[in-house]
Structure formats: structure tokens, C-alpha cells
Enzyme design. Sequence first.
Site, short mmCIF file in Angstrom:
data_model
loop_
_atom_site.label_atom_id
_atom_site.label_comp_id
_atom_site.label_asym_id
_atom_site.label_seq_id
_atom_site.Cartn_x
_atom_site.Cartn_y
_atom_site.Cartn_z
N ASP A 46 -4.36 9.89 9.21
CA ASP A 46 -3.02 9.46 9.59
C ASP A 46 -2.49 10.14 10.84
O ASP A 46 -2.66 11.34 11.03
CB ASP A 46 -2.05 9.69 8.43
CG ASP A 46 -2.45 8.88 7.22
OD1 ASP A 46 -2.68 7.67 7.39
OD2 ASP A 46 -2.57 9.45 6.13
N GLU A 78 0.86 -1.18 0.00
CA GLU A 78 0.00 0.00 0.00
C GLU A 78 0.90 1.23 0.00
O GLU A 78 1.63 1.48 0.94
CB GLU A 78 -0.88 -0.04 1.26
CG GLU A 78 -1.98 0.99 1.26
CD GLU A 78 -2.86 0.84 2.51
OE1 GLU A 78 -3.18 -0.30 2.90
OE2 GLU A 78 -3.19 1.88 3.09
#
Lengths: 256, 196
Positions: free
Chosen positions: A57, A46
Site C-alpha cells: 500500500d 474490499e
Amino acid sequence: MNRIKELFKKKKKDILNVYFTAGYPKLDDTVRIATNLTHCGVDLIELGMPYSDPLADGFTIQQSSMKALKNGMSLDLLFDQVKEFRKSHETPIILMGYLNQVIQYGQEKFLDKCVQIGIDGLILPDLPMDIFQNEFKKDLEERDIAFSFLITPQTSDERILLADQLSTGFVYVVSQSSITGKTGDISTTQQAYFDHINKMNLSTPALIGFGIHDKSTYEVACSNSNGAIIGSAFIRALDGEKTINDKVKSFVHSIR
Amino acid sequence: MISEEIQYQLMEKEDREFPDYIVACVGGGSNAAGAYYHYLNDERVKLIAVEAAGLGIDSGESAATSILGSPGIIHGSRTLLMQTEDGQIVEPYSISAGLDYPGIGPMHANLIKSGRAKVYSSTDGEALEAAMFLSKKEGIIPALETAHALGVLEKMDIKEEDVVVVNLSGRGDKDLETYMNYMEGKIGHRISDNQE
């Protein structure tokens, strides 16, 4: 056939998906890291498209994104790097990033590019389901690009079923209500959430991510789904003096 | 809802429920949204949105999103935002924390693009001057955000008989340090001199 779908056809458990940010730590490390991950037997890669305002994130990935952007990372460069990787490797690649990057690049142009260079799937955590259905689904189907929706402990059963129905490849099970990069063991609340998802008998394979950072959490994730996604812990492992090759190898071998 | 309050106050002061102008500063746009709300479809009322020009719109240190921005996605909305060609969000700048935002509410973007609202901008220096002016004139110390709204009054083509509402969205207590630095000449003056 799409490499992600092919993978899940052949392999049902212990799938290891490793995330890292393209262009980090150095601009030209992307291919080197992806190649080493492949040599270590990682099932899925990924690739993070570094973004200035990453919504899902945590600190580690944010820092790596900032560094990558500072290094001069761009989508065109990322596509070139994947193209280079694809000359000799068939590991499925997913791009993970945010909707604005795709829109600004040009949706059709972006998706055509994905097909052209062999990107198999996309994860865009801020793409709403209704926009996906109305504006993306057909474009992705025509190009056989997989798409994964995220579900979290806050997601209603109704929405989990819709995520299952709309996701191609795998459903991304966010292990806890948090951003990426947490460390610590899997709690009983998380285990109950995994049990709940399993009882729902989703038709699409599922991978558990967020907070999966070592052998023990990887194994818990694998025993509760088709496999695990590791990102922040891997990025942290890229720090330090050793060569990229050594760092990747010792990290993956510490997991399985 | 501030726009409802505006109706009451105007009725008391002016014997009419609507002003000719509503002037509000816009960062993300929350105070402007509240001030415009009851008048959104009332064409008698001119809606004025004031953005922070920072050190000047073309200085590279600005938060004038409607001028410097382009359509995209930010924080879950499709709207105008300051971004690079690659869609990376550009770090904005304004002396006021509340206007230092790279996007603008989608409603505001629509009001501006459709021409319903007119956009002005105030630089840091213009806002500081306006804050001093209101403090001296009325004894009201406005927040730096609000000061941007006040900073455009002179640029607007206002007639003697016009009823103008400026939404005083916050108090300046929180900005006293900045104002004191300005009065002592530590900040602002040179910035102000550099304006176009």
C-alpha cells in the site's frame, strides 16, 4: 453459494470493487461507508484490515491504516462491523490485509469467523503461493472462502497461470509495478501488459487495480478485464467537510 | 565472507582457525550472519548475538527482538518479531539506527531458539561506554551497532586464555555527533544510570 462467485456468474463486465480501510476516517464509519457503497450499486466491497506494515500500500492507504489503528481498530471490531452490515446487506465482502494478522488471530479461528459473519473472500498479498497450497487451500475450500492472488507486470507467465489456477473469485491484476495510490493515465506499456494477459485467456475473472482513480482509468480497466478495483482515490474522497453519505455518493457517481 | 576472513586472521594471530567466541550485534542480523557462517556447525565456537536493549528491555523503548518478540511474519519471513496481540508490528527503539528493527533474521531466530547462539543485550548507555572504551584503548572508533557487541564483553564469562572475536561491523564516523553529545553529557549518562 459464495457471494463473489455468484456475482461473477451473473455479471461479466464493468464490475466495480471499492476498497476502503475499516475504521477510517472514524472507528464507526465502516458500516456507514459499506452501506452507502451498496446503495450506490458498487458490486464488491474490499475491506482493508488496517496494518502497521502494509507491504503493497502507498501513502494514502498507509495513512488511513495508521489513523484507523489510532482510532482503536482491531480485527474483532472489524468482524462486529461486518456482522452489523450483514444484517441488511448481501454485497460480497473481501477482507484485504497481511498474513501476520491472520496468523496471530489464529488461522482456523479467523477463517471460521469469516464464514460465521459472511465474509466471502480474502486478499493477503504476502501469502506465498506454496504456503497457500500447503497450508491454506484446503481450509478455504472447506469453508467456501474465495482467495485472490495478485499478478503484476513482473509476474512470469508460468506464475500468472498458477495464480489463475489457484485464485477463486477473481485474479487481481496489479496495473503497474508500484504500490497503490498512483494517479495518471494508463500508459501504452500498461495497455500492452493488459493485452498480454487477455491473450492468455485466464479461466478466472480478472479485476484491474492499483492506480485506478477516476472515470477514465476505470473505463480502461473495464475494457481490459471484468472490472476495476479503486482504493486510494476513494479514501482520498473521504476527506473533507461533507457527510460520509454525500462523499461516497459523489465519488461513486463520478466513476459511473 | 567475514567468517572466512576470521579464519585467516586467527591463523596468523593465534595459530588456529577458530575462536572460542564470536560476538556480533544483531538488528536484522546481516553482520552476524557473515561472522557466524563458517562456524555455524563448529560446536567449539560459541556464537554470541547482541541485541539493542535501548533504554532497557522492559522500558518499552527497546529493540531486543529475541526477548520481546514472538513468532510471526515480517517482511516475508517467518521469524521472531515485536508485535501486539493483533499482529501489529511494534515500533522498536535503539540509539543505533542499524539495530532499531522489530524483527530478526529467521536463521538467527533459529540459532537462538535452538540454543546454538546465546543472546545478550546492551543498553544505549552500555554501548556508548563501550564505544568510548575502545576508542581510548585502541584508537578505533566503532559504529554504534558494533558498540553494542563490545558492551557485553564484561557480562560474559570469558577466561584469560579464551580467543574472542568481536565483529567490528562498521566505523563510528557516522556516529560522531552522537558520541560528541555523549562526551558533552548531553545524552546517555542519565540513560546509563537508569539501567538495571
